[in-house]
Scaffold this motif. Sequence first.
Motif, PDB file in Angstrom:
ATOM      1  N   VAL A  12       0.890  -1.120  -0.065  1.00 57.82           N
ATOM      2  CA  VAL A  12       0.021  -0.178   0.072  1.00 57.82           C
ATOM      3  C   VAL A  12       0.852   1.201   0.075  1.00 57.82           C
ATOM      4  CG1 VAL A  12      -1.934   1.340   0.966  1.00 57.82           C
ATOM      5  CG2 VAL A  12      -1.703  -1.285   1.258  1.00 57.82           C
ATOM      6  N   ASP A  13       1.011   1.893  -1.257  1.00 60.40           N
ATOM      7  CA  ASP A  13       1.649   3.030  -1.122  1.00 60.40           C
ATOM      8  C   ASP A  13       1.077   4.042  -2.262  1.00 60.40           C
ATOM      9  OD1 ASP A  13       3.867   4.950  -1.494  1.00 60.40           O
ATOM     10  OD2 ASP A  13       5.170   3.625  -0.776  1.00 60.40           O
ATOM     11  N   ASP A  14       1.017   5.364  -2.096  1.00 61.30           N
ATOM     12  CA  ASP A  14       0.383   6.172  -2.687  1.00 61.30           C
ATOM     13  C   ASP A  14       1.250   6.761  -3.949  1.00 61.30           C
ATOM     14  OD1 ASP A  14       1.770   7.790  -0.451  1.00 61.30           O
ATOM     15  OD2 ASP A  14       1.094   9.475  -1.321  1.00 61.30           O
ATOM     16  N   ASP A  15       2.737   6.437  -3.763  1.00 59.32           N
ATOM     17  CA  ASP A  15       3.610   6.814  -4.853  1.00 59.32           C
ATOM     18  C   ASP A  15       3.779   5.596  -5.894  1.00 59.32           C
ATOM     19  OD1 ASP A  15       6.114   7.194  -6.138  1.00 59.32           O
ATOM     20  OD2 ASP A  15       7.159   8.463  -4.785  1.00 59.32           O
ATOM     21  N   SER A  16       3.329   5.912  -6.892  1.00 59.56           N
ATOM     22  CA  SER A  16       3.023   4.774  -8.141  1.00 59.56           C
ATOM     23  C   SER A  16       4.643   4.277  -8.476  1.00 59.56           C
ATOM     24  CB  SER A  16       2.565   5.413  -9.327  1.00 59.56           C
ATOM     25  OG  SER A  16       3.271   6.413  -9.934  1.00 59.56           O
ATOM     26  N   SER A  17       5.464   5.096  -8.237  1.00 63.63           N
ATOM     27  CA  SER A  17       6.973   4.473  -8.719  1.00 63.63           C
ATOM     28  C   SER A  17       7.531   3.667  -7.614  1.00 63.63           C
ATOM     29  CB  SER A  17       8.037   5.770  -8.968  1.00 63.63           C
ATOM     30  OG  SER A  17       8.291   6.381  -7.898  1.00 63.63           O
ATOM     31  N   VAL A  18       7.287   3.981  -6.445  1.00 66.31           N
ATOM     32  CA  VAL A  18       7.810   3.208  -5.169  1.00 66.31           C
ATOM     33  C   VAL A  18       7.042   1.843  -5.162  1.00 66.31           C
ATOM     34  CG1 VAL A  18       7.932   2.994  -2.717  1.00 66.31           C
ATOM     35  CG2 VAL A  18       8.448   5.063  -3.718  1.00 66.31           C
ATOM     36  N   ARG A  19       5.631   2.029  -5.490  1.00 71.86           N
ATOM     37  CA  ARG A  19       4.842   0.466  -5.241  1.00 71.86           C
ATOM     38  C   ARG A  19       4.924  -0.317  -6.512  1.00 71.86           C
ATOM     39  NH1 ARG A  19       0.302   3.658  -5.787  1.00 71.86           N
ATOM     40  NH2 ARG A  19       0.153   3.325  -8.172  1.00 71.86           N
ATOM     41  N   SER A  35      -0.939  -4.719  -5.254  1.00 70.88           N
ATOM     42  CA  SER A  35      -0.745  -3.355  -4.707  1.00 70.88           C
ATOM     43  C   SER A  35      -1.674  -2.543  -4.815  1.00 70.88           C
ATOM     44  CB  SER A  35       0.357  -2.855  -5.774  1.00 70.88           C
ATOM     45  OG  SER A  35       1.543  -3.672  -6.071  1.00 70.88           O
ATOM     46  N   PHE A  36      -1.821  -1.573  -3.852  1.00 72.91           N
ATOM     47  CA  PHE A  36      -2.899  -0.626  -3.879  1.00 72.91           C
ATOM     48  C   PHE A  36      -2.311   0.686  -3.569  1.00 72.91           C
ATOM     49  CE2 PHE A  36      -3.872  -4.726  -1.945  1.00 72.91           C
ATOM     50  CZ  PHE A  36      -5.255  -5.029  -2.370  1.00 72.91           C
ATOM     51  N   ALA A  37      -2.988   1.639  -4.295  1.00 70.20           N
ATOM     52  CA  ALA A  37      -2.552   2.986  -4.332  1.00 70.20           C
ATOM     53  C   ALA A  37      -3.176   4.041  -3.038  1.00 70.20           C
ATOM     54  CB  ALA A  37      -3.100   3.696  -5.555  1.00 70.20           C
ATOM     55  N   SER A  38      -4.073   3.154  -2.255  1.00 70.16           N
ATOM     56  CA  SER A  38      -4.317   3.837  -0.979  1.00 70.16           C
ATOM     57  C   SER A  38      -4.823   2.911  -0.165  1.00 70.16           C
ATOM     58  CB  SER A  38      -5.523   4.888  -1.396  1.00 70.16           C
ATOM     59  OG  SER A  38      -6.521   4.090  -1.712  1.00 70.16           O
ATOM     60  N   ALA A  39      -4.848   3.343   1.254  1.00 67.96           N
ATOM     61  CA  ALA A  39      -5.383   2.604   2.315  1.00 67.96           C
ATOM     62  C   ALA A  39      -6.911   2.189   2.100  1.00 67.96           C
ATOM     63  CB  ALA A  39      -5.062   3.299   3.633  1.00 67.96           C
ATOM     64  N   ALA A  40      -7.584   3.064   1.489  1.00 72.51           N
ATOM     65  CA  ALA A  40      -9.092   2.820   1.330  1.00 72.51           C
ATOM     66  C   ALA A  40      -9.058   1.918   0.331  1.00 72.51           C
ATOM     67  CB  ALA A  40      -9.577   4.400   0.870  1.00 72.51           C
TER      68      ALA A  40
END
Length: 65
Positions: A12-19, A35-40
């Motif tokens: 879970v990470d909002d930074d797409s390059s890291v994720r 992978s998920f772009a947000s906790a929600a």
Amino acid sequence: MAQYKSETIAIVDDDSSVREGMHRWLEAIGLRVESFASAAAFLSGAPESFARLILDQHMPETTGL
């Protein structure tokens, strides 16, 4: 010991390059990853089905903590 539906790791990470980079790296060493772009987004699914969780502590809206 708890039984999980799979041995999948959730990222879970909002930074797409890291994720995306971490996702590719973990898959390259033979692990199953989602992978998920947000906790929600993570919480809207079935979070209890993951064996491990890697998350960013500093995200907008809901933090990793």
